[in-house]
Structure formats: structure tokens, C-alpha cells
Write a protein that holds these residues in place. Structure first.
Motif, short mmCIF file in Angstrom:
data_model
loop_
_atom_site.label_atom_id
_atom_site.label_comp_id
_atom_site.label_asym_id
_atom_site.label_seq_id
_atom_site.Cartn_x
_atom_site.Cartn_y
_atom_site.Cartn_z
N ASN A 123 3.71 8.77 10.77
CA ASN A 123 4.80 8.15 11.52
C ASN A 123 4.28 7.41 12.75
OD1 ASN A 123 7.46 7.49 11.92
ND2 ASN A 123 7.91 9.33 13.11
N GLU A 124 3.27 6.56 12.53
CA GLU A 124 2.63 5.83 13.64
C GLU A 124 3.25 4.44 13.77
OE1 GLU A 124 -1.95 6.70 13.73
OE2 GLU A 124 -1.26 6.67 11.65
N LYS A 125 3.58 4.08 14.98
CA LYS A 125 4.25 2.79 15.24
C LYS A 125 3.43 1.60 14.77
CE LYS A 125 7.89 3.41 18.41
NZ LYS A 125 7.85 4.90 18.49
N GLN A 126 2.12 1.67 15.00
CA GLN A 126 1.27 0.50 14.73
C GLN A 126 0.81 0.41 13.28
OE1 GLN A 126 0.35 3.27 16.05
NE2 GLN A 126 -1.77 3.81 15.58
N LYS A 127 1.13 1.42 12.46
CA LYS A 127 0.61 1.43 11.10
C LYS A 127 1.65 1.01 10.08
CE LYS A 127 -3.31 4.27 10.67
NZ LYS A 127 -3.82 5.61 10.57
N SER A 128 1.18 0.30 9.03
CA SER A 128 2.12 -0.06 7.97
C SER A 128 2.38 1.13 7.08
CB SER A 128 1.61 -1.21 7.10
OG SER A 128 0.41 -1.73 7.53
N GLY A 129 3.33 0.95 6.21
CA GLY A 129 3.68 2.02 5.29
C GLY A 129 5.16 2.35 5.39
N ILE A 130 5.69 2.85 4.30
CA ILE A 130 7.09 3.24 4.25
C ILE A 130 7.24 4.57 4.99
CG2 ILE A 130 8.97 3.89 2.68
CD1 ILE A 130 8.22 0.94 2.42
N GLY A 131 8.27 4.67 5.82
CA GLY A 131 8.54 5.93 6.51
C GLY A 131 8.95 7.01 5.51
N ILE A 132 8.62 8.23 5.84
CA ILE A 132 8.91 9.35 4.93
C ILE A 132 10.41 9.43 4.62
CG2 ILE A 132 8.89 11.88 4.73
CD1 ILE A 132 6.27 11.84 6.32
N ASP A 133 11.23 9.17 5.62
CA ASP A 133 12.68 9.26 5.42
C ASP A 133 13.23 8.18 4.49
OD1 ASP A 133 11.83 7.53 7.42
OD2 ASP A 133 13.72 7.63 8.52
N LEU A 134 12.50 7.09 4.32
CA LEU A 134 12.97 5.98 3.48
C LEU A 134 12.31 5.97 2.10
CD1 LEU A 134 12.81 3.18 6.20
CD2 LEU A 134 14.84 4.45 5.45
#
Ligand SMILES: *Cc1c(COP(=O)(O)O)cnc(C)c1O
Length: 212
Positions: A123-134
């Protein structure tokens, strides 16, 4: 034996598991540097930039049909056509816009790649990737709406000393979606990732040496 091949064989015997595929991450290295490993019969290679990968691998892939090329870096949606034409796997599926474009181009060309959804596991602001909640919604959107072939999850965990917790969390999410493949582990942490049943480790410097 060539030094790169020797390092590769050492890592392979350390892993000692035929379910685990080693992606030799060849970004920044010239084909001359990589070639001994291709000649050795290795088939999984990873790159993080479309243009660099094209100039390095396009011709090689035409004559060596066994090569599997993995896109492991951030994919811009304006590079989708080139990426689908060149790569076999994409580990960095990280937005709906990208998924839409990939599906559209796959449909137009009748080509099907294998995809990992990149998860922002720390859950890092600067990193790409889908959030766990989504993640659930994104996974169903990709598979049901777009018919994209998602084979697993991928993450680059934060360098916070809790890599094993992040690997474990990713493995749990992967299982909850019923996915078979798991792309986690780099040169510094692949042995930790393997404890949580990673199936694709992405190894650059431990095989090819330090990048300059
Ligand atoms: C560069 C890179 C790797 C390989 O890193 P090493 O530490 O050299 O093994 C793995 N995964 C991704 C996404 C990368 O960009």
C-alpha cells in the motif's frame, strides 16, 4: 563454464524445484552478455522497457521460438501494441485503462498473452499496482468482462524488512482467487518468496551481475 551460466546453475540447484521458473532479468544488458544463457537452453527472460526489449529480442525470438519474454516493468498504455506483439507474459497489469487497451488489441490480433495482476501489496503511494481492496473487482473485470488470461498475482514488496509478511499476504490473495502462478522474489529476497510458494522468481543481478 561461462560465469553467467555458472551463476544461473548455482541458483537453480539452490531452488531445486521444477515448479519454479527462473526469469532471467536481462534489462540493461546487451544481447552479447545474455547469449550464453540462451545457448545454454534457458527460455524465460525478463525486460522492463518495451523499446529496449524490442531492439534486443525481436530478431532472436523469430529464430528461437522457445524463448518466453516477460514484461516486468511499468507498461504505458501507448505501448500496448508493441508489447502484445513482442511479449509472452506481462507481469505489470495495473490499471483498468491498460486492461481495456490490452483486451482490445488482443481481440484485434487474435493473440493471447499470460498476465499477472500487479498488486500494491505494501500500500505504497509511489508504487504502481492494484490496491488490495480493489483486487477482487479488478480481477473479475479482467477475466469476465475482458476475457484476459490472468494466471496469477505479482508484487514488488516494500523494502521494509517485512518482505515475508508481504509475500505471505500475496500468496493468500492468490489462493483466494484460485490462481496457480505467483510472481514474487528478486535477487535479494527470492529464497523468502519461495517459502510462500512463488512459481516465478525474477532474477537479474544474481545472474547477470551488477547493472550499470
Ligand atoms: C529489475 C527487476 C528485477 C530484478 O532485480 P534484481 O534485484 O537484479 O534481481 C525483478 N523484478 C522487477 C520488477 C524488476 O524491475
Amino acid at each position: 563454464m561461462n560465469l553467467i551460466v555458472k551463476r544461473f546453475e548455482n541458483i537453480k540447484s539452490l531452488i531445486n524445484n521444477s515448479n519454479v521458473k527462473i526469469i532471467a532479468v536481462s534489462k540493461t544488458f546487451t544481447y552479447g552478455h545474455i547469449k550464453p544463457l540462451v545457448d545454454h537452453g534457458h527460455v524465460h527472460f525478463g525486460e522492463n522497457k518495451v523499446q529496449e526489449a524490442q531492439s534486443k529480442w525481436h530478431e532472436i525470438k523469430k529464430i528461437n521460438l522457445k524463448i518466453n519474454l516477460h514484461m516486468i516493468g511499468k507498461l504505458q498504455s501507448n505501448k500496448v501494441k508493441e508489447a502484445v506483439d513482442l511479449f509472452d507474459y506481462i507481469h505489470s497489469l495495473d490499471s483498468q485503462k491498460l486492461a481495456d487497451r490490452l483486451a482490445k488489441y488482443e481481440n484485434a490480433t487474435n493473440k493471447k498473452l499470460k498476465y499477472f495482476i500487479q498488486v500494491n501489496i505494501g500500500n505504497e503511494k509511489q508504487k504502481s499496482g492494484i490496491g488490495i481492496d480493489l483486487l477482487d473487482d479488478f480481477y473479475y473485470y479482467c477475466t469476465k468482462e475482458l476475457s484476459i488470461n490472468i494466471i496469477g498475482l505479482m508484487a514488488i514488496p516494500p523494502n521494509d524488512g517485512n518482505e515475508s509478511i508481504h509475500f505471505k499476504n500475496l500468496a493468500v490473495l492468490n489462493k483466494s482467487l484460485g490462481l496457480k502462478e505467483l510472481s514474487m522474489g528478486m535477487s535479494g529476497d527470492f529464497q523468502e518468496a519461495l517459502k510462500y510458494e512463488s512459481t516465478f522468481v525474477r532474477l537479474g543481478s544474481s545472474i547477470f551481475g551488477k547493472r550499470v
